[in-house]
Design an enzyme around this catalytic site. Structure first.
Site, short mmCIF file in Angstrom:
data_model
loop_
_atom_site.label_atom_id
_atom_site.label_comp_id
_atom_site.label_asym_id
_atom_site.label_seq_id
_atom_site.Cartn_x
_atom_site.Cartn_y
_atom_site.Cartn_z
N TYR A 35 -8.02 -12.86 8.66
CA TYR A 35 -8.61 -12.67 9.99
C TYR A 35 -9.76 -13.63 10.31
O TYR A 35 -10.34 -13.54 11.37
CB TYR A 35 -9.03 -11.23 10.22
CG TYR A 35 -9.96 -10.64 9.17
CD1 TYR A 35 -11.21 -11.19 8.92
CD2 TYR A 35 -9.58 -9.51 8.45
CE1 TYR A 35 -12.05 -10.67 7.97
CE2 TYR A 35 -10.41 -8.96 7.49
CZ TYR A 35 -11.66 -9.56 7.26
OH TYR A 35 -12.49 -9.03 6.32
N GLU A 92 20.04 -15.33 -4.55
CA GLU A 92 19.86 -16.79 -4.57
C GLU A 92 18.41 -17.13 -4.91
O GLU A 92 18.13 -18.06 -5.66
CB GLU A 92 20.23 -17.39 -3.21
CG GLU A 92 21.72 -17.42 -2.96
CD GLU A 92 22.05 -17.73 -1.51
OE1 GLU A 92 22.60 -18.81 -1.26
OE2 GLU A 92 21.75 -16.89 -0.63
N CYS A 140 -1.94 31.13 -16.21
CA CYS A 140 -0.98 30.47 -15.32
C CYS A 140 -0.46 31.49 -14.30
O CYS A 140 -0.02 32.57 -14.69
CB CYS A 140 0.17 29.90 -16.14
SG CYS A 140 1.54 29.33 -15.12
N LYS A 159 -13.96 1.71 17.27
CA LYS A 159 -13.23 2.61 16.37
C LYS A 159 -12.31 3.58 17.13
O LYS A 159 -12.63 4.01 18.23
CB LYS A 159 -14.23 3.44 15.54
CG LYS A 159 -15.13 2.61 14.64
CD LYS A 159 -14.37 1.87 13.56
CE LYS A 159 -14.10 2.75 12.37
NZ LYS A 159 -15.19 2.84 11.41
N ASP A 190 -7.27 -1.19 7.70
CA ASP A 190 -8.02 -0.35 6.77
C ASP A 190 -7.62 -0.70 5.34
O ASP A 190 -6.70 -0.12 4.77
CB ASP A 190 -7.70 1.11 7.07
CG ASP A 190 -8.87 2.00 6.75
OD1 ASP A 190 -9.92 1.47 6.34
OD2 ASP A 190 -8.73 3.22 6.89
N LYS A 241 -8.08 -3.42 13.51
CA LYS A 241 -8.99 -3.38 12.37
C LYS A 241 -8.23 -2.71 11.23
O LYS A 241 -7.94 -1.52 11.26
CB LYS A 241 -10.24 -2.57 12.71
CG LYS A 241 -11.24 -2.54 11.57
CD LYS A 241 -12.58 -2.01 12.04
CE LYS A 241 -13.64 -2.14 10.97
NZ LYS A 241 -13.35 -1.41 9.75
N CYS A 257 -1.14 24.53 -17.64
CA CYS A 257 -0.57 25.71 -18.29
C CYS A 257 -0.13 25.26 -19.69
O CYS A 257 0.49 24.20 -19.84
CB CYS A 257 0.63 26.20 -17.48
SG CYS A 257 1.68 27.34 -18.38
N CYS A 273 3.48 32.14 -15.32
CA CYS A 273 3.94 32.76 -16.57
C CYS A 273 2.85 33.55 -17.30
O CYS A 273 3.12 34.21 -18.29
CB CYS A 273 4.53 31.72 -17.50
SG CYS A 273 3.28 30.66 -18.25
N CYS A 298 7.11 27.41 -19.69
CA CYS A 298 6.73 28.08 -18.42
C CYS A 298 7.85 27.89 -17.40
O CYS A 298 8.30 26.77 -17.17
CB CYS A 298 5.43 27.47 -17.90
SG CYS A 298 4.98 28.03 -16.24
N GLU A 329 -8.27 -7.56 18.03
CA GLU A 329 -7.28 -7.46 16.95
C GLU A 329 -7.39 -6.14 16.21
O GLU A 329 -8.46 -5.53 16.18
CB GLU A 329 -7.43 -8.64 15.99
CG GLU A 329 -8.85 -8.93 15.54
CD GLU A 329 -8.98 -10.30 14.90
OE1 GLU A 329 -8.66 -11.30 15.55
OE2 GLU A 329 -9.38 -10.36 13.72
S1 IVH Z 1 -13.90 -9.65 10.98
C1 IVH Z 1 -18.00 -10.91 10.77
N1 IVH Z 1 -11.52 -8.70 11.55
O1 IVH Z 1 -13.77 -4.47 8.58
C2 IVH Z 1 -16.63 -10.47 10.83
N2 IVH Z 1 -12.82 -7.58 9.91
O2 IVH Z 1 -16.34 -3.15 9.01
C3 IVH Z 1 -16.30 -9.45 9.84
N3 IVH Z 1 -11.72 -5.65 8.88
O3 IVH Z 1 -15.53 -6.07 6.03
C4 IVH Z 1 -14.91 -9.31 9.60
N4 IVH Z 1 -9.84 -5.81 10.01
O4 IVH Z 1 -13.01 -5.85 5.76
C5 IVH Z 1 -12.63 -8.54 10.81
N5 IVH Z 1 -9.40 -7.95 12.11
C6 IVH Z 1 -10.50 -7.83 11.39
C7 IVH Z 1 -10.64 -6.80 10.43
C8 IVH Z 1 -11.83 -6.71 9.72
C9 IVH Z 1 -10.49 -5.13 9.08
C10 IVH Z 1 -12.71 -5.12 7.92
C11 IVH Z 1 -13.37 -6.16 7.07
C12 IVH Z 1 -14.84 -5.97 7.24
C13 IVH Z 1 -14.92 -4.61 7.79
C14 IVH Z 1 -16.17 -4.46 8.63
#
Ligand code: IVH
Length: 673
Positions: free
Chosen positions: A226, A37, A409, A315, A119, A117, A427, A412, A432, A115
Site C-alpha cells: 500500500y 506443468e 467430566c 473505521k 486487517d 484498510k 478428561c 463420563c 470417555c 482504499e
Molecule cells: S497506510 C502512513 N494503507 O493500518 C501510512 N495502512 O493503523 C500508514 N493498514 O500500520 C499506512 N491497510 O498496517 C495504510 N491501505 C492501507 C492499510 C494500512 C491496513 C494498516 C497498516 C498500519 C495501520 C495503521
C-alpha cells in the site's frame, strides 16, 4: 557453450518462466498453465540446483520453502519510521480531518485516494539491486523484526524486481490471511487438537512471527502493498495513485479496490459502498484509509506524533452487540479437552442472529472477567465464530456467578485435569464416550474416511443405539441393525452400507488422519504415509525414527508413539484390518482411482445450491471419485453455478471452463451413480 554454461542458462530460463507464472497466478489471479506443468518446472529447477548448489541464488523460486529455524529474530532499523494512522469513527470526524487538511494547505485543491484498510500486519520489504534483501515487521515503528525468510514464503512477494526498478527502495504493505484460508487452518487445528486462532489478523501475525519459516510456508498468507517507503536513484511518480500503478508494474500485488476521489462526497460514497460489501471481500477489513494523493502535498502536511496528517483511517463500526450470558456449556472434544462455550440470549449483530459464542478456556474467561448472568459484548467478524469481548460492568447486579471448570467430566464423570503448561482442561478417561463419539465423527468426516451419508447426527444415533463403540465397528454394521434406527428406509440403509464399503479403499494418508492421532493433521498424515507406507510400519516406528523426519517435532513424535501404545487403539486397527480396510499405501493407491465414475473430474461450486448443502454436494462428488476444488484453475472440469454465484463464475468464463447449472450437475451425478 560448455556444459556448465548450458546448465546456468537453463536454470535462468526456468526461473524466469516460474516467476512469470507465479506472478500470473498469485498476483494477477489469471494462470496460463496447469498446476502440473508448473510443478514440472519447479521440479526440474530443484533437480538442477540440487546437482549444482553453487548456482543457487537467494531469489530463486526454490528459496520460498523456508529456511532452517532461527533461534530468535534479528533487529531491523527502519531508515524511515513506519507510521500508524489516526482514526475517524464518524462522518463528522472525517469531515473535520478534511477541513483541517484544507486549512493547512491554504485552500489548495487536493484529491484523495480511498482504499480498504486491511486487517493484518504491517511489513516493510527492502530491495537492493533488484533483489529482496530484507523483510521486517513494523515493531515500534523505528525497529522491527527481521522476518525475511518468512516473508519469502509468501508467493505474492516478489523475490526480485525488474531492472527498471530503483536501485534501492522499500515498499510497505499488509500481510494478511484470507478468510477462507483462515477458516481452513482453524478447522485443521481443531482436528489436530491445537488451540484456535481468534481471528485472521492474529493468525497472520502468528504465522509471520514464526522462528521456523517452514511453518510460515504452510500458512495461507497473502500481501497487499500500500505504499512506497523510500527509494534511491530514480525520479518517481508524483502521486500515491500513480505510485500504486508503478509498483504494480514492478510486480507487486496492490489492492484492486483502491479509488481516486475528487471530493468528500466521492470519499463517503466509497466508504458506504465497501461498508455494505465488507463481508463479500475475501479478506478482513476494518475500515477505509483516505490518503492525500499528491506526494508533495503529503510532504507539506508532514506528520505529528507518529501519524501522518495526510492520511486517516475511517473505521467501520465493529460488528458488536450486547446480550446476556445465560450459561456456559462444555463440549468434550476428540482428545478429551473440555471446550467451554457461551449460551447467549439470541441477539442480532450485523444482520445475523447469535446465540452461541466461543470461550476458549477457563483462563480466558477469568482474564476477561466474564460471569454467568453478565451482560456481555459480543463481536462477530467474517467467518469467525462470534466472540465475547467482555462484560458490561455497569449492568452487574451482584447475582452473577463466577465460572469454574468442573472437577469431573460432564459426560463420563471421570476426573478432569489441567496438564502443566496447557491452557485446556482434559478428561482423563481415554474411553470417555464423548471422546469416542467425537473420534467416530472425525473418522467419517470429509478429509478423513469421507463416508458419504454419515453425518454427525447419524454417528450419534448409531453410537447411542449401541451399534458402534468405535469407528471400526462401522465396518461390521448390518442392514437389519440400521433398519432399526429411526427414519432409516431400506434404500438409505443399502446406500449407507455401500458408502462404508467404498471407504475401505481410501489411501493410507486418509486412514492415518482418520485415526485422529493428536497433532497429526491431514498434511502430516500424508507425510507419514509417504514415509512409512503402512500402518504397521508407522506403529513400529520409534520416537527416533519419527524425529528423523524433518517436519516432525518431539510433541508429535510423543503423540504418535503414545497412540500406538494404547491397547484400545491397537484393537481398533486390528478390527479395521479384519474388515478389509486397506492399511497399506501401495494397495490403496492401486485400488483407488479409475474404478470410480468421476475419477479425474474436478468440480468447483459457486453460489447456493437448492438440493443440498455445500458439504453434501462435495461429499457426493468425492464419493464418486471426483474432486471438489475451491479455486477455478485450468484443471477444473466443471464449474457448478448456483444462486448468487461469486467471482468464480467470471474466472471460469475467462478460462473457458465448462459451466453447468444445478440441474445439469444433478443429472451428471445420477448418470454416473
Ligand atoms: S497506510 C502512513 N494503507 O493500518 C501510512 N495502512 O493503523 C500508514 N493498514 O500500520 C499506512 N491497510 O498496517 C495504510 N491501505 C492501507 C492499510 C494500512 C491496513 C494498516 C497498516 C498500519 C495501520 C495503521
Amino acid at each position: 557453450m560448455n556444459d556448465l554454461n548450458r546448465i546456468k542458462a537453463r536454470i535462468q530460463g526456468l526461473r524466469e518462466r516460474i516467476n512469470h507464472h507465479n506472478h500470473l497466478y498469485y498476483v494477477l489471479d489469471s494462470p496460463e498453465i496447469s498446476d502440473a506443468e508448473y510443478d514440472e518446472l519447479m521440479k526440474e529447477l530443484g533437480r538442477l540446483e540440487a546437482d549444482h548448489p553453487e548456482l543457487v541464488t537467494p531469489d530463486s523460486p526454490t528459496q520460498r520453502v523456508g529456511a532452517p529455524p532461527a533461534a530468535s529474530f534479528g533487529v531491523v532499523e527502519h531508515p524511515q519510521p513506519l507510521l500508524s494512522l489516526a482514526n475517524a469513527f464518524s462522518y463528522e470526524e472525517l469531515a473535520a480531518w478534511h477541513r483541517r487538511v484544507g486549512n493547512l494547505l491554504g485552500g489548495q485543491r487536493f484529491d484523495l485516494v480511498c482504499e480498504p484498510k486491511i486487517d493484518g500486519l504491517a511489513v516493510a520489504l527492502t530491495y537492493i539491486d533488484g533483489l529482496l534483501v530484507t523483510g521486517a515487521t513494523r515493531g515500534d515503528g523505528y525497529q522491527g523484526e527481521d522476518v525475511t525468510q518468512n516473508l519469502k514464503t509468501i508467493r505474492s512477494v516478489p523475490l526480485s524486481v525488474p531492472r527498471e526498478a530503483p536501485h534501492r527502495f522499500e515498499v510497505r504493505g499488509e500481510v494478511y490471511m484470507p478468510k477462507a484460508g483462515f477458516k481452513k487452518l482453524n478447522e485443521q487445528r481443531a482436528r489436530e487438537g491445537l488451540p484456535l486462532f481468534a481471528n485472521p489478523r492474529n493468525a497472520a501475525a502468528g504465522s509471520v512471527r514464526q522462528l521456523d519459516s517452514s511453518v510460515t510456508a504452510r500458512r495461507p498468507l497473502d500481501i497487499f502493498i500500500y505504499a512506497l517507503g523510500w527509494a534511491e536513484g530514480q525520479a518517481l511518480p508524483g502521486s500515491h495513485w500513480e505510485i500504486m500503478h508503478y509498483l504494480k508494474s514492478l510486480g507487486f500485488k496492490t489492492n484492486p479496490d483502491i479509488a481516486l476521489c475528487r471530493s468528500m462526497d466521492e470519499l463517503e460514497a466509497q466508504y458506504r459502498y465497501w461498508l455494505d460489501r465488507r463481508e463479500k471481500l475475501s479478506y478482513e477489513v476494518d475500515g477505509m484509509v483516505a490518503k492525500v494523493n499528491s506526494i508533495s502535498l503529503q510532504q507539506e502536511l508532514g506528520t505529528v506524533a507518529h501519524e501522518p496528517r495526510w492520511a486517516i483511517a475511517y473505521k467501520f463500526p465493529a460488528l458488536q452487540g450486547n446480550t446476556r450470558l445465560v450459561d456456559i456449556g462444555i463440549n468434550v472434544g476428540r482428545t478429551g479437552s473440555l471446550n467451554p462455550y457461551a449460551v447467549l440470549e439470541p441477539v442480532r449483530v450485523g444482520g445475523v442472529v447469535i446465540s452461541h459464542a466461543a470461550l476458549h478456556n477457563e483462563e480466558d474467561i477469568h482474564r476477561k472477567d466474564i460471569r454467568i448472568g453478565d451482560w456481555v459484548i459480543v463481536q462477530r467478524a467474517g467467518e469467525v465464530i462470534p466472540e465475547i469481548i467482555g462484560p458490561v460492568l455497569s449492568r452487574r447486579t451482584g447475582q452473577e456467578k463466577v465460572f469454574s471448570m468442573p472437577a469431573q467430566c460432564p459426560v463420563c464423570g471421570s476426573e478432569v485435569i489441567k496438564p502443566e503448561g496447557e491452557a485446556m482442561h482434559r478428561c482423563t478417561n481415554a474411553a470417555c464416550p464423548a471422546q469416542a463419539l467425537e473420534k467416530i465423527k472425525h473418522f467419517v468426516s470429509r478429509g478423513a474416511m469421507d463416508i458419504d451419508g454419515i453425518g454427525e447426527k447419524l454417528c450419534q444415533a448409531l453410537f447411542e443405539a449401541g451399534l458402534i463403540k468405535d469407528a471400526a465397528d462401522l465396518y461390521y454394521l448390518e442392514k437389519e441393525q440400521l433398519l432399526g434406527l429411526e427414519r432409516m428406509a431400506d434404500k438409505s440403509a443399502v446406500n449407507l452400507l455401500n458408502s462404508i464399503e467404498k471407504s475401505k479403499l481410501r489411501p493410507l494418508a486418509r486412514v492415518i488422519f482418520a485415526l485422529g492421532i493428536p497433532h497429526v493433521g491431514d498434511q502430516y498424515a500424508e507425510l507419514l504415509a509417504e514415509r512409512f507406507r503402512g500402518i504397521d510400519q508407522l506403529a513400529r516406528a520409534s520416537r527416533e525414527d519419527l524425529l528423523a523426519l524433518p517436519a516432525v517435532g518431539p510433541k508429535m513424535a510423543e503423540s504418535i508413539d503414545a497412540f500406538f501404545r494404547q491397547e484400545g487403539n491397537r484393537q481398533i486397527i486390528g478390527k479395521l484390518r479384519s474388515a478389509g480396510v486397506r492399511l497399506d499405501s501401495k494397495e490403496a493407491e492401486e485400488a483407488q482411482p479409475e474404478e470410480l465414475p468421476l475419477a479425474g473430474v474436478e468440480f468447483v461450486l459457486t453460489g447456493k445450491l437448492e438440493s443440498f448443502s455445500r458439504p453434501e454436494a462435495e461429499a457426493r462428488i468425492t464419493a464418486l471419485g471426483g474432486k471438489a476444488g475451491s479455486d477455478v484453475t485450468r484443471k477444473t472440469s466443471y464449474v457448478v453455478v448456483g444462486v448468487d454465484p461469486g467471482s468464480k463464475l467470471a474466472k471460469a468464463e475467462r478460462l473457458g471452463i465448462e459451466i453447468i447449472n444445478e440441474a445439469q450437475f444433478l443429472e451428471l451425478l445420477n448418470e454416473r451413480t
